[in-house]
Design a protein around this motif. Sequence first.
Motif, PDB file in Angstrom:
ATOM      1  N   PRO A  78       0.811  -1.225   0.000  1.00 49.95           N
ATOM      2  CA  PRO A  78       0.000   0.000   0.000  1.00 49.95           C
ATOM      3  C   PRO A  78       0.846   1.276   0.000  1.00 49.95           C
ATOM      4  CG  PRO A  78      -0.301  -1.248   2.050  1.00 49.95           C
ATOM      5  CD  PRO A  78       0.511  -2.092   1.153  1.00 49.95           C
ATOM      6  N   SER A  79       2.059   1.189   0.450  1.00 47.38           N
ATOM      7  CA  SER A  79       2.891   2.394   0.500  1.00 47.38           C
ATOM      8  C   SER A  79       3.530   2.645  -0.852  1.00 47.38           C
ATOM      9  CB  SER A  79       3.983   2.214   1.557  1.00 47.38           C
ATOM     10  OG  SER A  79       5.051   3.104   1.294  1.00 47.38           O
ATOM     11  N   ALA A  80       3.368   3.879  -1.317  1.00 49.73           N
ATOM     12  CA  ALA A  80       3.937   4.258  -2.610  1.00 49.73           C
ATOM     13  C   ALA A  80       5.449   4.149  -2.594  1.00 49.73           C
ATOM     14  CB  ALA A  80       3.523   5.687  -2.958  1.00 49.73           C
ATOM     15  N   THR A  81       6.044   4.472  -1.475  1.00 49.34           N
ATOM     16  CA  THR A  81       7.498   4.412  -1.365  1.00 49.34           C
ATOM     17  C   THR A  81       7.993   2.985  -1.570  1.00 49.34           C
ATOM     18  OG1 THR A  81       7.131   5.980   0.413  1.00 49.34           O
ATOM     19  CG2 THR A  81       9.391   5.267   0.039  1.00 49.34           C
ATOM     20  N   GLU A  82       7.272   2.047  -0.963  1.00 50.88           N
ATOM     21  CA  GLU A  82       7.654   0.652  -1.102  1.00 50.88           C
ATOM     22  C   GLU A  82       7.496   0.194  -2.543  1.00 50.88           C
ATOM     23  OE1 GLU A  82       9.046  -1.366   1.393  1.00 50.88           O
ATOM     24  OE2 GLU A  82       9.200   0.666   2.193  1.00 50.88           O
ATOM     25  N   ARG A  83       6.427   0.656  -3.177  1.00 47.77           N
ATOM     26  CA  ARG A  83       6.204   0.265  -4.578  1.00 47.77           C
ATOM     27  C   ARG A  83       7.303   0.842  -5.459  1.00 47.77           C
ATOM     28  NH1 ARG A  83       0.920   1.741  -3.261  1.00 47.77           N
ATOM     29  NH2 ARG A  83       0.925   3.516  -4.706  1.00 47.77           N
ATOM     30  N   LEU A  84       7.710   2.077  -5.138  1.00 50.88           N
ATOM     31  CA  LEU A  84       8.818   2.696  -5.881  1.00 50.88           C
ATOM     32  C   LEU A  84      10.083   1.867  -5.734  1.00 50.88           C
ATOM     33  CD1 LEU A  84       8.597   6.554  -5.283  1.00 50.88           C
ATOM     34  CD2 LEU A  84       8.709   5.365  -7.483  1.00 50.88           C
ATOM     35  N   ARG A  85      10.281   1.399  -4.526  1.00 51.12           N
ATOM     36  CA  ARG A  85      11.476   0.595  -4.283  1.00 51.12           C
ATOM     37  C   ARG A  85      11.406  -0.695  -5.103  1.00 51.12           C
ATOM     38  NH1 ARG A  85      12.722  -0.527   1.777  1.00 51.12           N
ATOM     39  NH2 ARG A  85      12.692  -2.725   1.210  1.00 51.12           N
ATOM     40  N   ALA A  86      10.215  -1.253  -5.145  1.00 53.80           N
ATOM     41  CA  ALA A  86      10.036  -2.489  -5.905  1.00 53.80           C
ATOM     42  C   ALA A  86      10.377  -2.261  -7.370  1.00 53.80           C
ATOM     43  CB  ALA A  86       8.603  -2.971  -5.768  1.00 53.80           C
ATOM     44  N   VAL A  87       9.910  -1.151  -7.879  1.00 58.88           N
ATOM     45  CA  VAL A  87      10.171  -0.837  -9.284  1.00 58.88           C
ATOM     46  C   VAL A  87      11.671  -0.662  -9.521  1.00 58.88           C
ATOM     47  CG1 VAL A  87       9.828   0.892 -11.091  1.00 58.88           C
ATOM     48  CG2 VAL A  87       7.904   0.159  -9.667  1.00 58.88           C
ATOM     49  N   SER A  88      12.317  -0.021  -8.522  1.00 63.11           N
ATOM     50  CA  SER A  88      13.749   0.229  -8.701  1.00 63.11           C
ATOM     51  C   SER A  88      14.550  -1.071  -8.753  1.00 63.11           C
ATOM     52  CB  SER A  88      14.263   1.110  -7.574  1.00 63.11           C
ATOM     53  OG  SER A  88      14.350   0.361  -6.379  1.00 63.11           O
ATOM     54  N   TYR A  89      13.979  -2.139  -8.197  1.00 64.74           N
ATOM     55  CA  TYR A  89      14.683  -3.428  -8.243  1.00 64.74           C
ATOM     56  C   TYR A  89      14.829  -3.920  -9.685  1.00 64.74           C
ATOM     57  CZ  TYR A  89      14.686  -4.290  -3.228  1.00 64.74           C
ATOM     58  OH  TYR A  89      14.925  -4.225  -1.900  1.00 64.74           O
ATOM     59  N   THR A  90      13.934  -3.511 -10.576  1.00 67.16           N
ATOM     60  CA  THR A  90      13.984  -3.969 -11.960  1.00 67.16           C
ATOM     61  C   THR A  90      15.309  -3.656 -12.608  1.00 67.16           C
ATOM     62  OG1 THR A  90      12.056  -2.522 -11.950  1.00 67.16           O
ATOM     63  CG2 THR A  90      12.084  -4.307 -13.558  1.00 67.16           C
ATOM     64  N   LYS A  91      15.850  -2.460 -12.233  1.00 68.09           N
ATOM     65  CA  LYS A  91      17.144  -2.067 -12.793  1.00 68.09           C
ATOM     66  C   LYS A  91      18.202  -3.086 -12.402  1.00 68.09           C
ATOM     67  CE  LYS A  91      16.191   2.848 -12.583  1.00 68.09           C
ATOM     68  NZ  LYS A  91      16.271   3.978 -11.660  1.00 68.09           N
ATOM     69  N   GLU A  92      18.128  -3.511 -11.146  1.00 73.14           N
ATOM     70  CA  GLU A  92      19.137  -4.454 -10.663  1.00 73.14           C
ATOM     71  C   GLU A  92      18.895  -5.852 -11.220  1.00 73.14           C
ATOM     72  OE1 GLU A  92      19.161  -4.027  -6.365  1.00 73.14           O
ATOM     73  OE2 GLU A  92      19.190  -1.874  -6.696  1.00 73.14           O
ATOM     74  N   LEU A  93      17.650  -6.141 -11.551  1.00 73.21           N
ATOM     75  CA  LEU A  93      17.357  -7.467 -12.092  1.00 73.21           C
ATOM     76  C   LEU A  93      17.965  -7.634 -13.477  1.00 73.21           C
ATOM     77  CD1 LEU A  93      13.656  -8.184 -11.124  1.00 73.21           C
ATOM     78  CD2 LEU A  93      15.640  -9.554 -10.540  1.00 73.21           C
ATOM     79  N   GLY A  94      18.011  -6.493 -14.211  1.00 70.76           N
ATOM     80  CA  GLY A  94      18.604  -6.552 -15.544  1.00 70.76           C
ATOM     81  C   GLY A  94      17.818  -7.491 -16.440  1.00 70.76           C
ATOM     82  N   GLU A  95      18.572  -8.454 -16.984  1.00 75.82           N
ATOM     83  CA  GLU A  95      17.907  -9.340 -17.930  1.00 75.82           C
ATOM     84  C   GLU A  95      17.156 -10.452 -17.228  1.00 75.82           C
ATOM     85  OE1 GLU A  95      20.916 -10.573 -20.629  1.00 75.82           O
ATOM     86  OE2 GLU A  95      21.404  -8.504 -21.150  1.00 75.82           O
ATOM     87  N   GLY A  96      17.303 -10.472 -15.919  1.00 74.00           N
ATOM     88  CA  GLY A  96      16.656 -11.546 -15.174  1.00 74.00           C
ATOM     89  C   GLY A  96      15.146 -11.332 -15.046  1.00 74.00           C
ATOM     90  N   ALA A  97      14.666 -10.183 -15.523  1.00 72.24           N
ATOM     91  CA  ALA A  97      13.245  -9.894 -15.358  1.00 72.24           C
ATOM     92  C   ALA A  97      12.413 -10.855 -16.221  1.00 72.24           C
ATOM     93  CB  ALA A  97      12.965  -8.454 -15.768  1.00 72.24           C
ATOM     94  N   ASN A  98      11.643 -11.660 -15.600  1.00 73.39           N
ATOM     95  CA  ASN A  98      10.864 -12.633 -16.371  1.00 73.39           C
ATOM     96  C   ASN A  98       9.455 -12.113 -16.660  1.00 73.39           C
ATOM     97  OD1 ASN A  98       9.572 -12.870 -13.976  1.00 73.39           O
ATOM     98  ND2 ASN A  98      10.325 -14.927 -13.503  1.00 73.39           N
ATOM     99  N   GLU A  99       8.664 -12.952 -17.221  1.00 66.03           N
ATOM    100  CA  GLU A  99       7.333 -12.503 -17.656  1.00 66.03           C
ATOM    101  C   GLU A  99       6.461 -12.031 -16.506  1.00 66.03           C
ATOM    102  OE1 GLU A  99       5.394 -15.404 -20.077  1.00 66.03           O
ATOM    103  OE2 GLU A  99       7.119 -15.519 -21.419  1.00 66.03           O
ATOM    104  N   ARG A 100       6.616 -12.712 -15.429  1.00 68.45           N
ATOM    105  CA  ARG A 100       5.795 -12.336 -14.283  1.00 68.45           C
ATOM    106  C   ARG A 100       6.098 -10.923 -13.836  1.00 68.45           C
ATOM    107  NH1 ARG A 100       6.139 -16.245  -9.499  1.00 68.45           N
ATOM    108  NH2 ARG A 100       4.703 -14.750  -8.569  1.00 68.45           N
ATOM    109  N   VAL A 101       7.396 -10.602 -13.898  1.00 68.78           N
ATOM    110  CA  VAL A 101       7.817  -9.271 -13.480  1.00 68.78           C
ATOM    111  C   VAL A 101       7.258  -8.235 -14.442  1.00 68.78           C
ATOM    112  CG1 VAL A 101       9.805  -7.764 -13.154  1.00 68.78           C
ATOM    113  CG2 VAL A 101       9.882 -10.139 -12.337  1.00 68.78           C
TER     114      VAL A 101
END
Lengths: 174, 307
Positions: free
Chosen positions: B160-183
Amino acid sequence: MLRVKAGDVDRMGLLFERYHRKLFSFLYHMLGRADTSEDLVQNVFYRMLKYRHTYTGEGEFRTWMYHLARNVLADHVKKNRHATHHADVADFAEKIGGGARADERMEHEQEVAALHRALGRLSADNREVLILSRFQELKYEEIARVLNTTEGAVKVRVHRAMHELKTIYLRIEN
Amino acid sequence: MNCEQVQPLLPEYIHKHLAPADHARLEAHLAQCPVCQEELRATRQVWQALGAVPVPEPSEKLRPEFYAMLAAYKQEVHEAPGSGSSLAGFWQQLRALLAPAQALRLAYGLGLLVVGLAAGYWLNGPKVAAPADQQQQLAALTTQVEQMRQVMLLALIENPSATERLRAVSYTKELGEGANERVVEALLSTLNHDENVNVRLATLEALAQLADAPSVRMGLVQALPQQESPLVQAALADVMVLLQERRSVLPLRRLLRQPGLNQAVKSKIEESLKSLSPGRPAAPSTTPSSHETLHYSRPDRGAGLAV
């Protein structure tokens, strides 16, 4: 001394007043030196304080004191192996001084000085028994306790010491 | 009594220390023996002469020296009562116990140092010895970490916290090519439905980096009509230009037609459309039935205006 042992260290002053002259004369006769003897008197009294727990109260305090004094003396002799008994002849010369009948006195003093020197030439063991019996006026029985020996042995040793002293003295006299 | 027995007793005789019986027997012998009389005389002479040997008085400093020694000793005893079981004595003993403890502590420290060095050497050794093995481990670890991040991202993105969701989104950068379909699915869903503009913008930014994947591109194009925020609309238009995604032309035009569209966004979209279809001649000849033709006129007009 038992009170000193119990912790009343101030009582040592009393013992000092009563015995330091005797102790000094014993050491002086043994060594022939006044300054060293004074140092050793100090040493003996220090040991009395330090080893006061070894005083059992059996036998006389004097015996224990001479026992300690002999130990101090033995340590001193060990440390100064080359130092022998030497009479402070100069002291006698000072005491003679001038005045009437100086000759007579001189003669007497010379005799005494000769005897003092003779005493110095005795073996340490013989000198010791003579000093203890003649100057310290200990009975043979006490001397035997100080020297850890029997009365008979002391008797023989005094006799030998006297004989030796006479021989030396007469040789010096003549 | 004979002479040999008598002579050792002479000093005692002179001193009068002899037992009365011995005394009497000795005198009896002396009375009849001139040799022993002479011996007694000589002994007595020497004995008396010995008594005349003066003993100097101990000097005056002996007494004060003794009392000074006594005082010093008393102080010494007071400071370190050897026999007493007082508190001071206890402290003395305690200190004596602690003194070697300091040495022990030093030894302990040195021991630890040695153990540390040995452990470091031992741990270093296998690393150098088996690099392949270690790389394998590292790869396994990296995979694990990425999986962890994915799980984290998926969990946080519904926070529910926007800050937490922002953090989640920022993880995508670190995931790089590991981002799968679910992501990707989760991100697109966030882009379309998240209530917070900032989160949607960040998501868009994250998705733009993953735009190599066709599914992402497709999703972005499909997201165009669903956006209501002018900021996101403008940003999305920028992304489309960046990606040169021609499939976005149609939804962009549709967007342009929307009533009440932000003026800045409108001009932005017009610019984007221009760069997406540079000098496309198809515009005038297109059939009027097509939506496209209808919309093509506008950029043309815009271009005409600009010229």
